[in-house]
Write an enzyme that holds these catalytic residues in place. Structure first.
Site, PDB file in Angstrom:
ATOM      1  N   GLU A  53      -9.853   6.676   3.233  1.00  0.00           N
ATOM      2  CA  GLU A  53     -10.725   5.675   3.834  1.00  0.00           C
ATOM      3  C   GLU A  53      -9.851   4.518   4.274  1.00  0.00           C
ATOM      4  O   GLU A  53      -8.774   4.304   3.726  1.00  0.00           O
ATOM      5  CB  GLU A  53     -11.731   5.180   2.792  1.00  0.00           C
ATOM      6  N   SER A  67       1.794  -9.845  -0.946  1.00  0.00           N
ATOM      7  CA  SER A  67       1.414  -8.431  -0.835  1.00  0.00           C
ATOM      8  C   SER A  67       1.732  -7.804   0.518  1.00  0.00           C
ATOM      9  O   SER A  67       1.890  -6.587   0.615  1.00  0.00           O
ATOM     10  CB  SER A  67      -0.074  -8.266  -1.151  1.00  0.00           C
ATOM     11  N   LYS A  85       0.809  -1.232   0.000  1.00  0.00           N
ATOM     12  CA  LYS A  85       0.000   0.000   0.000  1.00  0.00           C
ATOM     13  C   LYS A  85       0.834   1.271   0.000  1.00  0.00           C
ATOM     14  O   LYS A  85       0.422   2.294  -0.531  1.00  0.00           O
ATOM     15  CB  LYS A  85      -0.968  -0.015   1.175  1.00  0.00           C
TER      16      LYS A  85
HETATM   17  C1  LIG Z   1      -5.130  -4.080   1.505  1.00  0.00           C
HETATM   18  C2  LIG Z   1      -4.404  -5.339   1.264  1.00  0.00           C
HETATM   19  C3  LIG Z   1      -4.771  -6.210   0.206  1.00  0.00           C
HETATM   20  C4  LIG Z   1      -5.981  -5.999  -0.664  1.00  0.00           C
HETATM   21  O1  LIG Z   1      -5.975  -4.835  -1.423  1.00  0.00           O
HETATM   22  P1  LIG Z   1      -5.757  -4.834  -3.001  1.00  0.00           P
HETATM   23  O2  LIG Z   1      -6.122  -3.447  -3.393  1.00  0.00           O
HETATM   24  O3  LIG Z   1      -6.659  -5.859  -3.584  1.00  0.00           O
HETATM   25  O4  LIG Z   1      -4.343  -5.158  -3.245  1.00  0.00           O
HETATM   26  C5  LIG Z   1      -3.996  -7.342  -0.018  1.00  0.00           C
HETATM   27  N1  LIG Z   1      -2.935  -7.635   0.759  1.00  0.00           N
HETATM   28  C6  LIG Z   1      -2.562  -6.838   1.782  1.00  0.00           C
HETATM   29  C7  LIG Z   1      -1.377  -7.221   2.591  1.00  0.00           C
HETATM   30  C8  LIG Z   1      -3.281  -5.675   2.075  1.00  0.00           C
HETATM   31  O5  LIG Z   1      -2.902  -4.900   3.101  1.00  0.00           O
END
Ligand SMILES: *Cc1c(COP(=O)(O)O)cnc(C)c1O
Length: 388
Positions: free
Chosen positions: A109, A373, A87
């Protein structure tokens, strides 16, 4: 950059009142004016390297691959970024746009709190005021992240309307943006919302796929056979997919949260089970909240809509979308932790589960990249409390 009308096939667009349309046009101009500017790109690259710690490694998960005994699995380590997930890539990019436009304040948000933390971090870094809108229910559920945002100097405003979760928080942020756009920048957290947000978020998250492509060519001297990512709003997935879209031999797979099961009332698989509707000013596959109680064990994945570009790729067959349930994601969470010493976010664990299943069906010369992610530190209380 060629000007884009905001439509991915029939998806996307900006279905908003005129007052908001004007503000979005200003944002669009700001984006086009700076995105190809060398100073802007240099400053972004500086913070990616020295603040976030990019580039993130592309790690060959040898133990996991050998355990499964099929395809080679690589992990793109977005979990190693400052603040623990992808993020921050987007928050920094949009934060720099806010700076260029001389805005004094960032608003955002947040659902699980991860995007709120990334935004509060960037506000602290750039010495801006910061207000984070968060559903009152989520404020209670995500105490640690609320505390983090406050330590970073942000105001956290609980939203009590409706279900008091992410959807209502977005509505409040849009409202504030329209009223105060002269000094306020709305830093939206995923590849959703009215145009130009899906385009802007993709642009800043594409760093993931650009690096991964260069890294796999260095390490394997060829492109991967599969790229896999979890899909909430779709920003980490579009970020790693986009640089591979023209490479037709690379299969792109998005993994949605099946919650308690795709055929129960408790999931958040918008592409699998949604209808084409407008939510938050854009058109996408949307879950009918009268029929589905949006749920995932991963708080970061439970949004009733999904990025318009994913809807488009689904319809044209460029990417495939599958789903993984809560139990399976938790199994992958523990498996990766034990086999590789890497504790993944529960969101990312959805992609890992699917990647493991797929690898088992493939020969050893195939290559899979899974986007990791985020890291799982934020999830430890949940894991402990539920003994899961
Ligand atoms: C917020 C988040 C997501 C989901 O958000 P996307 O916009 O679909 O990428 C996925 N993995 C992590 C670690 C997150 O913090």
């Amino acid at each position: 950059m060629k000007k884009f009308d905001g439509y991915f096939g029939k998806f996307g667009g900006a279905y908003v009142p005129d007052s908001l349309k004007k503000v979005l046009e200003e944002l669009e101009n700001n984006f086009y004016n700076h995105i190809e500017d060398e100073d802007f790109q240099n400053e972004l690259a500086y913070y990616y390297k020295n603040y976030v710690g990019r580039e993130s490694p592309l790690y060959y998960a040898e133990n996991l691959s050998k355990y499964i005994g099929g395809a080679k699995i690589y992990l793109k380590r977005e979990d190693l970024n400052h603040t623990g997930a992808h993020k921050i890539n987007n928050a920094l990019g949009q934060g720099l746009l806010a700076k260029r436009a001389n805005k004094k304040k960032l608003i955002a948000e947040t659902g699980a709190g991860q995007h709120g933390v990334a935004t509060a971090t960037v506000a602290a870094l750039f010495n801006m005021d910061c207000t984070i809108y968060m559903g009152a229910v989520d404020v209670k559920r995500q105490e640690a992240n609320v505390f983090r945002m406050k330590i970073l100097g942000a105001d956290v405003v609980p939203v009590h309307d409706g279900n008091a979760t992410l959807k209502e928080a977005v509505d409040k942020a849009l409202e504030d943006f329209v009223l105060n756009s002269n000094d306020t920048f709305y830093l939206l957290g995923s590849a959703v919302g009215p145009h130009p947000y899906p385009l802007i978020v993709r642009e800043f998250q594409s760093i993931i796929g650009k690096e991964a492509k260069r890294q796999i060519l260095e390490q394997e001297e060829r492109l991967p056979d599969y790229v896999i990512a979890c899909v909430g709003g779709g920003s980490n997935a579009i970020g790693i997919f986009h640089p591979f879209v023209e490479d037709k031999e690379v299969n792109l797979i998005g993994v949605e949260p099946a919650g308690k099961g795709i055929d129960t009332k408790y999931h958040a698989a918008s592409i699998a089970k949604g209808e084409v509707e407008i939510i938050h000013g854009f058109k996408c596959y949307t879950l009918d909240e009268k029929q589905v109680k949006v749920h995932s064990v991963a708080a970061g994945l439970d949004y009733p809509g999904v990025g318009p570009e994913h809807c488009y790729y689904k319809d044209m067959g460029r990417a495939k979308y599958v789903s993984v349930n809560d139990k399976e994601a938790l199994e992958a969470f523990h498996k990766l932790s034990k086999l590789e010493g890497i504790i993944p976010a529960i969101e990312s664990s959805h992609a890992i589960y699917y990647g493991m299943e797929l690898a088992a069906t493939l020969p050893k010369d195939k290559i899979i990249i899974i986007n990791l992610s985020g890291r799982g530190d934020k999830d430890l209380n949940q894991i402990m409390e539920n003994r899961i």
